[in-house]
Design a protein around this motif. Structure first.
Motif, mmCIF file in Angstrom:
data_model
loop_
_atom_site.group_PDB
_atom_site.id
_atom_site.type_symbol
_atom_site.label_atom_id
_atom_site.label_comp_id
_atom_site.label_asym_id
_atom_site.label_seq_id
_atom_site.Cartn_x
_atom_site.Cartn_y
_atom_site.Cartn_z
ATOM 1 N N LYS A 83 26.228 -36.564 -29.443
ATOM 2 C CA LYS A 83 26.666 -35.964 -30.699
ATOM 3 C C LYS A 83 28.183 -35.894 -30.837
ATOM 4 O O LYS A 83 28.684 -35.532 -31.901
ATOM 5 C CB LYS A 83 26.075 -34.561 -30.839
ATOM 6 C CG LYS A 83 24.554 -34.532 -30.960
ATOM 7 C CD LYS A 83 24.071 -35.364 -32.131
ATOM 8 C CE LYS A 83 22.559 -35.375 -32.229
ATOM 9 N NZ LYS A 83 22.087 -36.259 -33.328
ATOM 10 N N THR A 100 32.917 -34.779 -39.612
ATOM 11 C CA THR A 100 31.772 -35.661 -39.803
ATOM 12 C C THR A 100 31.699 -36.142 -41.247
ATOM 13 O O THR A 100 31.437 -37.325 -41.512
ATOM 14 C CB THR A 100 30.471 -34.944 -39.415
ATOM 15 O OG1 THR A 100 30.547 -34.521 -38.046
ATOM 16 C CG2 THR A 100 29.270 -35.866 -39.577
ATOM 17 N N GLN A 118 22.945 -28.117 -34.886
ATOM 18 C CA GLN A 118 21.978 -29.162 -35.216
ATOM 19 C C GLN A 118 21.847 -29.325 -36.724
ATOM 20 O O GLN A 118 21.892 -30.447 -37.247
ATOM 21 C CB GLN A 118 20.627 -28.810 -34.597
ATOM 22 C CG GLN A 118 19.563 -29.859 -34.803
ATOM 23 C CD GLN A 118 18.253 -29.447 -34.165
ATOM 24 O OE1 GLN A 118 17.188 -29.817 -34.647
ATOM 25 N NE2 GLN A 118 18.289 -28.665 -33.097
ATOM 26 N N TYR A 134 22.417 -34.915 -24.696
ATOM 27 C CA TYR A 134 22.350 -34.633 -26.128
ATOM 28 C C TYR A 134 23.744 -34.441 -26.712
ATOM 29 O O TYR A 134 24.097 -35.051 -27.734
ATOM 30 C CB TYR A 134 21.491 -33.387 -26.374
ATOM 31 C CG TYR A 134 21.511 -32.917 -27.810
ATOM 32 C CD1 TYR A 134 20.709 -33.529 -28.769
ATOM 33 C CD2 TYR A 134 22.348 -31.877 -28.213
ATOM 34 C CE1 TYR A 134 20.738 -33.120 -30.090
ATOM 35 C CE2 TYR A 134 22.380 -31.454 -29.527
ATOM 36 C CZ TYR A 134 21.573 -32.083 -30.470
ATOM 37 O OH TYR A 134 21.616 -31.673 -31.780
ATOM 38 N N HIS A 135 24.538 -33.606 -26.062
ATOM 39 C CA HIS A 135 25.858 -33.329 -26.626
ATOM 40 C C HIS A 135 26.812 -34.510 -26.477
ATOM 41 O O HIS A 135 27.703 -34.696 -27.314
ATOM 42 C CB HIS A 135 26.445 -32.072 -25.988
ATOM 43 C CG HIS A 135 25.805 -30.811 -26.485
ATOM 44 N ND1 HIS A 135 25.841 -30.443 -27.808
ATOM 45 C CD2 HIS A 135 25.092 -29.845 -25.849
ATOM 46 C CE1 HIS A 135 25.193 -29.306 -27.970
ATOM 47 N NE2 HIS A 135 24.730 -28.928 -26.805
ATOM 48 N N VAL A 178 25.531 -30.582 -38.488
ATOM 49 C CA VAL A 178 25.930 -31.986 -38.415
ATOM 50 C C VAL A 178 25.031 -32.853 -39.286
ATOM 51 O O VAL A 178 25.505 -33.780 -39.955
ATOM 52 C CB VAL A 178 25.908 -32.466 -36.956
ATOM 53 C CG1 VAL A 178 26.221 -33.949 -36.876
ATOM 54 C CG2 VAL A 178 26.926 -31.687 -36.134
ATOM 55 N N ARG A 179 23.743 -32.568 -39.316
ATOM 56 C CA ARG A 179 22.847 -33.338 -40.178
ATOM 57 C C ARG A 179 23.129 -33.064 -41.648
ATOM 58 O O ARG A 179 23.046 -33.966 -42.489
ATOM 59 C CB ARG A 179 21.395 -33.014 -39.826
ATOM 60 C CG ARG A 179 20.942 -33.646 -38.512
ATOM 61 C CD ARG A 179 19.559 -33.174 -38.100
ATOM 62 N NE ARG A 179 19.025 -33.952 -36.992
ATOM 63 C CZ ARG A 179 19.324 -33.736 -35.712
ATOM 64 N NH1 ARG A 179 20.159 -32.767 -35.396
ATOM 65 N NH2 ARG A 179 18.803 -34.497 -34.754
#
Length: 466
Positions: free
Chosen positions: A412, A38, A346, A408-409, A349-350
């Motif tokens: 992402k 990421t 969660q 959700y996944h 990744v942020r």
């Protein structure tokens, strides 16, 4: 272990990123997992061509999307579709398949062991430390000999093949004790990873066992052992209790406040006095920071995590950043002064996005931002069409939670190509039942050939018949 960081050295606190004429600053990212990928993708997007040189170092040439490991193990998605080849995704970066063995920030240098066993010393201008975590094993007799983790795609495929092969052998034996051992499956660790793993694999095995005339679903015994007083500490106690009830409705035994005392030769002795033989022992009882960090001069806390500021800079430095499971990042949304962000996907990744933006800001001399994110909640899949979710205080159960988990996944996943492949797997699962077959040859692909080559009458290594 390398010497501890001298956080009082002003030369370390205020060194600018080198920008000598004719040389691009080098950003080295240690770790090609979800966080590392990421960060690299965002840097490729934010940086101008030629503004910096990006190098990603990881022992694997791919990133594994770990939240989908349970579904890959159960056959709901193709295992190849939960990994991203780093070189395909990072076309503007240099990808080095190697294991970092030492970080010497005083010299701005790290040591990496390449795939061929040779060592290489790399210098950097900005360092991003995101190696992730490894399974946290305990000194339980028999664990290292009989247990298997659940953090890599190889372990997920192995568990799938192992569980299905136990059904094959159990259907062929007339020994009741052996059959009982083969059909006993123990999972140690009741967090998200353990709950999703046992739920998906039990669902797969229950579907597969219908094809065996001599076996019944009631012949299987699935046990979940958790040392604390509840499972799934990531959600509220009522949601954890709901999950426990759903598992127990499927005859999965959930033992809380229980530990494994010994696992020698597959003979399991639990702290509650229960004893049984199991041929499958999966270890999902937590993680610890990557041991590579022990050979660095970066500051670490009591749990071995790299100490960071809210800007995701390693404490005492300007040009070293960290995030994810290996980083101790202050939680600015908590009322507690010393609160840290939890080791969740969660947060990781942020944090990766903020980290990449701060690296760009550092290179350009702009102000950096602090990481601040209030935990939104959690979603979990409990097998086909079953799930549990708690998002912003809203609790969902059953099919709605399962759909939210998948949505959700899917959102992402890091690349459009991966999203399309996973969505295709799910759509095909609607009209077609998933295949439940053990491919044990994957774990020892040369065994059949070696056996054939050693048979009398076949050519020897000198080309003549033996």
């Amino acid at each position: 272990m390398a010497a501890e960081t001298d956080q009082t050295d002003p030369s370390r606190d205020h060194r600018p990123v080198p920008g000598s004429p004719g040389r691009k600053p080098r950003i080295v990212i240690v770790g090609g997992g979800h966080v590392g990928l990421t960060v690299a993708l965002r840097l490729q997007k934010r940086l101008e061509p030629g503004e910096a040189r990006i190098t990603v170092i990881d022992p694997q040439s791919h990133m594994t999307y770990q939240p989908f490991l349970p579904e890959a193990a159960a056959g709901s998605v193709e295992p190849r579709h939960v990994v991203v080849p780093l070189r395909q995704a990072l076309r503007r970066s240099e990808v080095l398949t190697a294991q970092v063995t030492c970080i010497d920030h005083r010299s701005r240098e790290l040591t990496a062991t390449l795939a061929d066993g040779t060592e290489e010393h790399l210098t950097y201008d900005v360092l991003v430390v995101v190696p992730g975590s490894v399974s946290r094993a305990l000194p339980i007799p028999g664990l290292s000999e009989r247990g298997v983790g659940f953090k890599t795609i190889g372990e997920a495929i192995y568990l799938r093949n192992h569980v299905l092969s136990r059904l094959d052998i159990a259907a062929s034996t007339s020994d009741p004790e052996l059959r009982r051992r083969l059909l006993t499956f123990l999972f140690i660790g009741g967090g998200y990873a353990g709950i999703e793993a046992i739920a998906e694999l039990e669902s797969m095995a229950r579907e597969a066992i219908r094809a065996y005339r001599t076996l019944e679903p009631g012949d299987m015994r699935w046990i979940m052992v958790e040392a604390t007083g509840r499972i799934m500490p990531e959600v509220s106690a009522p949601m954890g209790e709901y999950t426990r009830r759903r598992l127990e409705e499927r005859r999965i035994e959930v033992k809380t406040d229980t530990t494994a005392k010994t696992l020698t030769d597959g003979h399991v002795v639990l702290s509650d006095g229960d004893e049984f033989d199991a041929d499958t022992i999966a270890w999902t009882a937590g993680v610890k920071p990557h041991p590579m960090l022990e050979d660095s001069d970066l500051p670490r806390d009591g749990k071995g995590r790299v100490e960071c500021t809210a800007k995701l800079q390693v404490r005492g430095t300007q040009d070293v950043f960290a995030a994810g499971d290996c980083a101790a990042v202050p939680d600015l949304t908590s009322d507690k002064a010393d609160a840290l962000c939890g080791p969740s996907a969660q947060h990781a990744v942020r944090q990766a996005r903020v980290l990449a933006d701060n690296v760009v800001a550092l290179l350009r001399g702009h102000e950096q931002q602090e990481y601040r994110h209030r935990y939104a909640g959690s979603v979990a899949g409990l097998g086909l069409f079953q799930g549990a979710a708690e998002v912003y205080g809203i609790k969902l159960k059953g099919l709605p939670a399962w759909l939210l988990h998948r949505a959700y996944h899917l959102a992402k996943l890091p690349t459009l190509r991966l999203k399309a492949r996973i969505l295709g797997d799910w759509l095909l699962e609607i009209p077609l039942r998933r295949q439940t077959v053990a491919l044990g040859e994957l774990h020892d692909p040369r065994s059949a050939f070696v056996k054939a080559a050693n048979t009398r009458g076949l050519p020897t290594e000198h080309g003549r018949a033996g």
